[in-house]
Design an enzyme around this catalytic site. Structure first.
Site, PDB file in Angstrom:
ATOM      1  N   THR A   1       0.825  -1.207   0.000  1.00  0.00           N
ATOM      2  CA  THR A   1       0.000   0.000   0.000  1.00  0.00           C
ATOM      3  C   THR A   1       0.858   1.255   0.000  1.00  0.00           C
ATOM      4  O   THR A   1       0.658   2.169  -0.797  1.00  0.00           O
ATOM      5  CB  THR A   1      -0.902   0.017   1.259  1.00  0.00           C
ATOM      6  N   VAL A   2       1.856   1.306   0.911  1.00  0.00           N
ATOM      7  CA  VAL A   2       2.680   2.516   1.026  1.00  0.00           C
ATOM      8  C   VAL A   2       3.580   2.677  -0.198  1.00  0.00           C
ATOM      9  O   VAL A   2       3.662   3.751  -0.792  1.00  0.00           O
ATOM     10  CB  VAL A   2       3.521   2.490   2.322  1.00  0.00           C
TER      11      VAL A   2
ATOM     12  N   GLU B   1      11.172   9.603   8.472  1.00  0.00           N
ATOM     13  CA  GLU B   1      10.007  10.344   8.983  1.00  0.00           C
ATOM     14  C   GLU B   1       8.782   9.457   9.127  1.00  0.00           C
ATOM     15  O   GLU B   1       8.014   9.591  10.090  1.00  0.00           O
ATOM     16  CB  GLU B   1       9.715  11.522   8.045  1.00  0.00           C
TER      17      GLU B   1
ATOM     18  N   VAL C   1       7.630   6.933  12.467  1.00  0.00           N
ATOM     19  CA  VAL C   1       6.945   7.329  13.704  1.00  0.00           C
ATOM     20  C   VAL C   1       5.781   8.260  13.369  1.00  0.00           C
ATOM     21  O   VAL C   1       5.980   9.298  12.738  1.00  0.00           O
ATOM     22  CB  VAL C   1       7.897   8.053  14.680  1.00  0.00           C
TER      23      VAL C   1
ATOM     24  N   GLY D   1       3.348   8.169  11.285  1.00  0.00           N
ATOM     25  CA  GLY D   1       2.937   8.305   9.881  1.00  0.00           C
ATOM     26  C   GLY D   1       3.258   9.629   9.246  1.00  0.00           C
ATOM     27  O   GLY D   1       4.419   9.985   9.081  1.00  0.00           O
TER      28      GLY D   1
ATOM     29  N   ILE E   1       2.855  12.673  10.317  1.00  0.00           N
ATOM     30  CA  ILE E   1       3.200  13.801  11.194  1.00  0.00           C
ATOM     31  C   ILE E   1       4.712  14.026  11.162  1.00  0.00           C
ATOM     32  O   ILE E   1       5.469  13.096  11.422  1.00  0.00           O
ATOM     33  CB  ILE E   1       2.763  13.518  12.649  1.00  0.00           C
TER      34      ILE E   1
ATOM     35  N   ASP F   1       3.924  -1.850  19.339  1.00  0.00           N
ATOM     36  CA  ASP F   1       4.105  -0.921  18.223  1.00  0.00           C
ATOM     37  C   ASP F   1       4.392   0.483  18.754  1.00  0.00           C
ATOM     38  O   ASP F   1       5.309   1.168  18.283  1.00  0.00           O
ATOM     39  CB  ASP F   1       2.838  -0.935  17.357  1.00  0.00           C
TER      40      ASP F   1
ATOM     41  N   LYS G   1       8.005   2.951  18.337  1.00  0.00           N
ATOM     42  CA  LYS G   1       8.027   4.356  17.914  1.00  0.00           C
ATOM     43  C   LYS G   1       8.568   5.241  19.029  1.00  0.00           C
ATOM     44  O   LYS G   1       9.365   6.147  18.798  1.00  0.00           O
ATOM     45  CB  LYS G   1       6.620   4.785  17.503  1.00  0.00           C
TER      46      LYS G   1
ATOM     47  N   GLY H   1      -1.820   4.620   7.201  1.00  0.00           N
ATOM     48  CA  GLY H   1      -2.503   4.715   5.910  1.00  0.00           C
ATOM     49  C   GLY H   1      -1.500   4.949   4.814  1.00  0.00           C
ATOM     50  O   GLY H   1      -0.483   5.609   5.011  1.00  0.00           O
TER      51      GLY H   1
END
Lengths: 437, 437
Positions: free
Chosen positions: B14-15, B131, B134, B136, B138, B203, B207, B304
């Site tokens: 997906t990413v 980036e 951690v 996503g 942000i 998880d 992070k 996402g």
């Protein structure tokens, strides 16, 4: 290790002194982070004798900031003088033309001359950093200029003036009038003796114009912003907002519409449950909406010597990490020469919800007349509340309307109609509602 | 214009597919922002034939990501395979050793091998950007690594796992049980079939360990984090929290104490009126407290394909803006070789407020016994509430205690004492309270 980065600071007020202190006190840590020393080699300020809590005796003193800007003793010129013309503009221009990197916290200068200064910087291949110019310590410039590469922004909005947010926060929390809160803000140093620039939204507009340019790639157009300040916000508005699930904030909002870019600064109702509604006191916040990332919100201290100094030092550190031959991204995200002419959306085309508060004579038919004016302008209503809690509850009523999405033009016409009908006791109050997550 | 930056992407899930799409669809805009083209020249994925909504026919296909990592066809290796060992670790190591810049979204890899990888990158003078690893989309890594230069961090905390926040948000909003919300999260793709890693806090810990290192300059210590998941949070806790003016969030918290660094992940009560309490659903948020800037909060989508891709593209764009000879700041803020050994504060020394919910037999003297155990351990109470709303209201009572600041050791001893007294019907529930603005 690379040679030390030599910094010249012009302006040693609260922010300038704080920047100098951080550079001295955190020197070892900054060297570790940047891979080279950062040294204050030169300063310029009106009073060379004042104690600023930092030893600047080894720095060269300049009476004239323009002379400092051109000096061969510095690699970076830090402008903390302020003002859109005069020594600030002259010294920044001189520094860039002499090939010195520039760091500035001067929003007024950038709002007015930013594009022209960016063209000089980009022509010389040097850096013009200005994180502190918008929302103090919040890294919104870095976020929009670097982290959001590839994102297409649809809307950017925020609480960009701590004075206004302080006043609105206290009005809500303590039930005080605007005038009393302003006086307190002045006493505490959160507002100037002449507060016009803050409370009428001009300061917010300067900052917004910079964010707009970063968001949409247009030339800065600070003079073309719709402006409405907070001085006519009353307890009646704040209480009604609260009852309806809203909180009033002074927002700067910029968005792309089909007819151009909408830039506006006005008191705004945001849902009480939204994140931005919890941003209280002198804190600032910026929300950015894009196609890829979605919605990002940053909140933090928007003013104050230390918070502003943090942003200035971050900008200096970025320069320290760069090396000769390094080409940073363009000053406003896109090359200054390629920034588009500003295409202004007409305020009358603004689409959104509205809060309308009317004080009316308590007589038969008023309610029907008000509802009729709304219908006539195709404004559909989300709610109508009638209160008998005005100054003269026996002869007057308060009517509060919340509209579904409509246009500014329709609302203005409807309110004009209601005014002409002769039912109003007082000036009608109209506050725009903004979607916020 | 400088030569194009050649990007190799390993992993087209997906990413990865989203990153490729953004690089292709936003090519013109990225070129304008970076001053050079960014081209996907090579990819590696299990299935070369699947339609990923982007034309990658001109990219070279590699079956082996390690081979791609070493290929002379790329300048940047983008690792989106995942996993702390195996092909992810092998390919990232190979890329760095071959002198290719690396961009990764792999928190597990960094939590485990980050320092060692940073040493290779710094030794070669190349970039290792992460980036997306951690929170996503942000930009918290950029903020801590660059914008906060010169700041000394005292505490960093946040909502770092969207699955847990989604579950807690729905539990509160709809009065559903943990189990029902988890099932829904799984159905909607917000939780894995085996959700343990998310809901038990692992998880979040991965992070957090990266943020801790950036904050305090220590070597990453993901294995040394106090862990407590959300699976034992009940409606009784959520309702009691709400009555007391709190909301329950799974937070990762790191702070510097006199005895070392405290790193913990656990369900936490935060004031309902705080900004972080309004962060709902799959949204993430990070708050950072420092000496100069003060408190900064960033919130936005933590997962996402698109949000994560936004962070990856930002990292690639930063590399595109750099030029040969450019020395970026160190990977974890300070040079990897200078990161300090991790000095762990004992959890028993943790200082803070506590929420304690006890289900007790309804008999004379219970209340006094509970209060006695608190006093014995020098725990002063902010409030005591007694409810008769348990499962068997005629024979049982719920006692809810909120303490003033005390220590973990004192609370554990007091709760042990109460348990030994034999008044408890059920396991006691203890939830830590965290200050939040």
């Amino acid at each position: 290790m690379a040679e030390a980065l030599r910094v010249g600071i012009a302006g040693l007020g609260t922010v300038g002194a704080s920047v100098a202190r951080v550079l001295v006190e955190k020197a070892a840590e900054l060297t570790r982070q940047c891979g080279r020393e950062i040294i204050v080699t030169a300063v310029s300020a009106r009073d060379a004798t004042r104690d600023r809590g930092v030893d600047l005796s080894s720095a060269k003193w300049f009476a004239d900031p323009v002379e400092l800007a051109r000096s061969a003793d510095i690699d970076v010129f830090v402008e903390l003088i302020g003002g859109e013309e005069g020594p600030a503009r002259a010294s920044v221009t001189a520094a860039l033309e002499a090939g010195r990197h520039v760091v500035t916290a001067n929003k007024a200068l950038l709002a007015r001359h930013g594009v022209e200064l960016a063209e000089i910087a980009e022509g010389k291949g040097i850096l013009l950093n200005y994180e502190a110019a918008v929302a103090g310590g919040i890294p919104v410039i870095k976020t929009m200029r670097e982290a959001m590469a590839g994102n297409t922004v649809s809307r950017v909005f925020g609480i960009l003036n701590g004075t206004c947010n302080y006043i609105l926060t206290r009005m809500e929390a303590e039930g005080l009038s605007f005038e009393d809160c302003l006086k307190d803000a002045q006493r505490l140093g959160y507002a100037e003796a002449d507060p016009t620039f803050d409370i009428e939204g001009n300061d917010t507009a300067h900052k917004l114009s910079i964010l707009t340019s970063l968001a949409f790639g247009n030339r800065i157009a600070a003079g073309d912003i719709y402006l409405e300040g907070i001085s006519n916000i009353t307890q009646a508005d704040i209480r009604a907002a609260s009852e309806l699930g809203y909180r009033i904030k002074l927002l700067g909002v910029a968005l792309r519409t089909e007819s151009g870019i909408e830039q506006r600064v006005h008191p705004t109702m945001v849902p009480t449950a939204s994140v931005i509604a919890q941003v209280h006191g002198v804190t600032n916040a910026v929300a950015i909406e894009t196609d890829i990332l979605g919605e990002l919100l940053l909140s933090g201290p928007g003013a104050g010597g230390n918070a502003t100094a943090s942003a200035v030092v971050g900008d200096i550190a970025d320069i320290a990490k760069s090396r000769p031959g390094f080409q940073h991204g363009p000053v406003f995200g896109r090359p200054a020469k390629e920034l588009q002419p500003y295409r202004k959306a007409r305020m009358r085309s603004h689409a959104g919800g509205y809060f309308i508060r009317l004080t009316v004579h308590d007589r038969v038919g008023v309610f029907a007349a008000v509802a009729g004016r709304m219908a006539e302008n195709e404004i559909s209503l989300e709610s109508i509340v009638q209160h008998a809690n005005g100054a003269n509850p026996e002869t007057q009523k308060t009517v509060i309307l919340v509209t579904h999405e409509t246009t500014e033009a329709a609302v203005r016409k409807a309110v004009e109609g209601i005014t002409q009908d002769g039912h109003l006791v007082d000036k009608p109050q109209v506050i725009r509602i903004e979607r916020a997550g």
